[in-house]
Design a protein around this motif. Structure first.
Motif, PDB file in Angstrom:
ATOM      1  N   GLU A  41       0.468  -0.872   0.057  1.00  0.00           N
ATOM      2  CA  GLU A  41      -0.035  -0.162   0.206  1.00  0.00           C
ATOM      3  C   GLU A  41       0.156   1.542   0.646  1.00  0.00           C
ATOM      4  OE1 GLU A  41      -3.138   0.146   2.745  1.00  0.00           O
ATOM      5  OE2 GLU A  41      -3.413  -1.901   3.063  1.00  0.00           O
ATOM      6  N   LEU A  42       1.851   1.082   0.144  1.00  0.00           N
ATOM      7  CA  LEU A  42       2.503   2.589   0.952  1.00  0.00           C
ATOM      8  C   LEU A  42       3.957   2.380   0.764  1.00  0.00           C
ATOM      9  CD1 LEU A  42       1.717   3.046   4.397  1.00  0.00           C
ATOM     10  CD2 LEU A  42       1.029   4.375   2.907  1.00  0.00           C
ATOM     11  N   CYS A  43       4.729   1.716   0.231  1.00  0.00           N
ATOM     12  CA  CYS A  43       6.304   1.362  -0.128  1.00  0.00           C
ATOM     13  C   CYS A  43       6.035   0.702  -1.731  1.00  0.00           C
ATOM     14  CB  CYS A  43       7.224   0.955   0.447  1.00  0.00           C
ATOM     15  SG  CYS A  43       7.312   1.960   2.126  1.00  0.00           S
ATOM     16  N   GLN A  44       5.263   0.011  -2.649  1.00  0.00           N
ATOM     17  CA  GLN A  44       4.689   0.307  -3.566  1.00  0.00           C
ATOM     18  C   GLN A  44       6.515  -0.590  -5.148  1.00  0.00           C
ATOM     19  OE1 GLN A  44       2.409   2.006  -3.044  1.00  0.00           O
ATOM     20  NE2 GLN A  44       1.823   3.120  -4.483  1.00  0.00           N
ATOM     21  N   GLU A  45       6.571  -0.677  -5.255  1.00  0.00           N
ATOM     22  CA  GLU A  45       7.476  -0.617  -6.206  1.00  0.00           C
ATOM     23  C   GLU A  45       7.145   0.940  -7.744  1.00  0.00           C
ATOM     24  OE1 GLU A  45       9.257  -2.454 -10.535  1.00  0.00           O
ATOM     25  OE2 GLU A  45       8.372  -3.637  -8.418  1.00  0.00           O
ATOM     26  N   GLY A  46       8.580   1.906  -7.167  1.00  0.00           N
ATOM     27  CA  GLY A  46       8.255   3.048  -7.909  1.00  0.00           C
ATOM     28  C   GLY A  46       7.590   4.122  -6.821  1.00  0.00           C
ATOM     29  N   ALA A  47       7.002   4.454  -5.771  1.00  0.00           N
ATOM     30  CA  ALA A  47       7.055   5.045  -5.412  1.00  0.00           C
ATOM     31  C   ALA A  47       8.105   5.912  -4.749  1.00  0.00           C
ATOM     32  CB  ALA A  47       6.210   4.411  -3.633  1.00  0.00           C
ATOM     33  N   ALA A  48       9.488   6.071  -4.834  1.00  0.00           N
ATOM     34  CA  ALA A  48      10.283   6.751  -4.324  1.00  0.00           C
ATOM     35  C   ALA A  48      10.680   7.551  -5.374  1.00  0.00           C
ATOM     36  CB  ALA A  48      10.971   5.532  -4.361  1.00  0.00           C
ATOM     37  N   THR A  49      10.608   7.088  -6.760  1.00  0.00           N
ATOM     38  CA  THR A  49      10.362   8.496  -8.019  1.00  0.00           C
ATOM     39  C   THR A  49       9.057   8.624  -7.941  1.00  0.00           C
ATOM     40  OG1 THR A  49      10.091   6.786  -9.294  1.00  0.00           O
ATOM     41  CG2 THR A  49      12.398   6.388  -8.539  1.00  0.00           C
ATOM     42  N   VAL A  71      14.825   1.251   4.438  1.00  0.00           N
ATOM     43  CA  VAL A  71      15.176   0.208   3.187  1.00  0.00           C
ATOM     44  C   VAL A  71      17.020   0.379   4.006  1.00  0.00           C
ATOM     45  CG1 VAL A  71      16.324  -0.107   1.237  1.00  0.00           C
ATOM     46  CG2 VAL A  71      13.847   1.348   1.790  1.00  0.00           C
ATOM     47  N   PRO A  72      17.417  -1.330   4.019  1.00  0.00           N
ATOM     48  CA  PRO A  72      18.283  -2.144   4.525  1.00  0.00           C
ATOM     49  C   PRO A  72      19.180  -1.728   3.306  1.00  0.00           C
ATOM     50  CG  PRO A  72      16.750  -3.576   3.469  1.00  0.00           C
ATOM     51  CD  PRO A  72      16.380  -2.142   3.425  1.00  0.00           C
ATOM     52  N   PRO A  73      20.597  -1.064   3.843  1.00  0.00           N
ATOM     53  CA  PRO A  73      21.471  -1.937   5.633  1.00  0.00           C
ATOM     54  C   PRO A  73      21.098   0.084   5.725  1.00  0.00           C
ATOM     55  CG  PRO A  73      23.020  -1.553   3.324  1.00  0.00           C
ATOM     56  CD  PRO A  73      21.512  -2.050   3.449  1.00  0.00           C
ATOM     57  N   PRO A  99       8.293  -5.937  11.782  1.00  0.00           N
ATOM     58  CA  PRO A  99       7.438  -5.346  10.287  1.00  0.00           C
ATOM     59  C   PRO A  99       6.692  -4.039  11.212  1.00  0.00           C
ATOM     60  CG  PRO A  99       7.047  -7.590  11.234  1.00  0.00           C
ATOM     61  CD  PRO A  99       8.339  -7.166  11.541  1.00  0.00           C
ATOM     62  N   PHE A 100       5.894  -4.868  12.852  1.00  0.00           N
ATOM     63  CA  PHE A 100       5.801  -3.155  13.560  1.00  0.00           C
ATOM     64  C   PHE A 100       6.218  -1.516  13.303  1.00  0.00           C
ATOM     65  CE2 PHE A 100       4.865  -0.660  17.337  1.00  0.00           C
ATOM     66  CZ  PHE A 100       3.401  -0.427  17.209  1.00  0.00           C
ATOM     67  N   ALA A 101       7.748  -1.684  13.387  1.00  0.00           N
ATOM     68  CA  ALA A 101       8.448  -0.734  13.481  1.00  0.00           C
ATOM     69  C   ALA A 101       7.972   0.172  11.865  1.00  0.00           C
ATOM     70  CB  ALA A 101       9.898  -1.016  14.081  1.00  0.00           C
ATOM     71  N   HIS A 102       8.517  -0.303  10.790  1.00  0.00           N
ATOM     72  CA  HIS A 102       8.748  -0.388   9.512  1.00  0.00           C
ATOM     73  C   HIS A 102       7.415   0.339   9.245  1.00  0.00           C
ATOM     74  CE1 HIS A 102      12.315  -3.237   8.770  1.00  0.00           C
ATOM     75  NE2 HIS A 102      12.541  -2.122   9.797  1.00  0.00           N
ATOM     76  N   ALA A 103       6.054  -0.282   9.640  1.00  0.00           N
ATOM     77  CA  ALA A 103       4.995  -0.284   9.821  1.00  0.00           C
ATOM     78  C   ALA A 103       4.940   1.146  10.296  1.00  0.00           C
ATOM     79  CB  ALA A 103       3.820  -1.227   9.341  1.00  0.00           C
ATOM     80  N   SER A 104       4.858   1.178  11.168  1.00  0.00           N
ATOM     81  CA  SER A 104       5.037   2.580  11.710  1.00  0.00           C
ATOM     82  C   SER A 104       5.812   4.091  11.648  1.00  0.00           C
ATOM     83  CB  SER A 104       5.628   2.814  13.275  1.00  0.00           C
ATOM     84  OG  SER A 104       4.496   1.438  14.569  1.00  0.00           O
ATOM     85  N   TYR A 105       6.786   3.550  10.567  1.00  0.00           N
ATOM     86  CA  TYR A 105       7.661   5.250  10.839  1.00  0.00           C
ATOM     87  C   TYR A 105       7.056   5.073   9.076  1.00  0.00           C
ATOM     88  CZ  TYR A 105      10.827   8.080   8.515  1.00  0.00           C
ATOM     89  OH  TYR A 105      11.548   9.069   7.948  1.00  0.00           O
TER      90      TYR A 105
END
Length: 131
Positions: free
Chosen positions: A50-58, A70-72, A82-88
């Motif tokens: 929903e939020l970080c789908q491919e292409g969203a960053a551009t 995004v690692p690293p 998953p909780f920390a990543h989703a929260s951010y």
């Protein structure tokens, strides 16, 4: 005498409200984070699909920031949960949309909750907030 008691009660109430308002500031900071008790799969679905789908960053209309999880090198990759990543990401999207005047509720289809305590996990991972 009863009138004096009512007057004192009203004065005490006014002072209490004044102190409460002074302690919290004119507008309390708030964050929108993942609701506790969700499965890792549900939280991952929010982030990835929903939020970080491919292409969203551009995208020119990006309303969230997935880079920090995004690692690293992502400043908010740790803790790697998953909780920390989703929260951010939920907070990032909610903050950006509301700063644009969209007045979006903190819900994300029941996956998010409003908090008044800074959820930032470290000095390197600061969650943006709105007053």
């Amino acid at each position: 005498m009863a009138q004096l008691g009512r007057l004192l009660a009203l004065a005490a109430l006014a002072v209490g409200l004044l102190l409460l308002n002074m302690g919290s500031g004119a507008a309390a900071e708030r964050w929108c984070v993942a609701r506790k008790g969700q499965t890792a799969e549900a939280l991952t679905e929010i982030v990835v699909k929903e939020l970080c789908q491919e292409g969203a960053a551009t995208s020119e209309n990006i309303l969230h920031d997935c880079g920090p999880i995004v690692p690293p090198a992502g400043t908010c990759f740790q803790p790697n949960t998953p909780f920390a990543h989703a929260s951010y990401v939920i907070n990032s999207s909610w903050q950006r949309r509301n700063s644009r005047g969209e007045n979006v509720p903190c819900d994300f289809n029941g996956h998010a909750a409003l908090v008044f305590k800074d959820p930032s996990t470290s000095a390197h991972c600061r969650y943006p907030s709105l007053p």
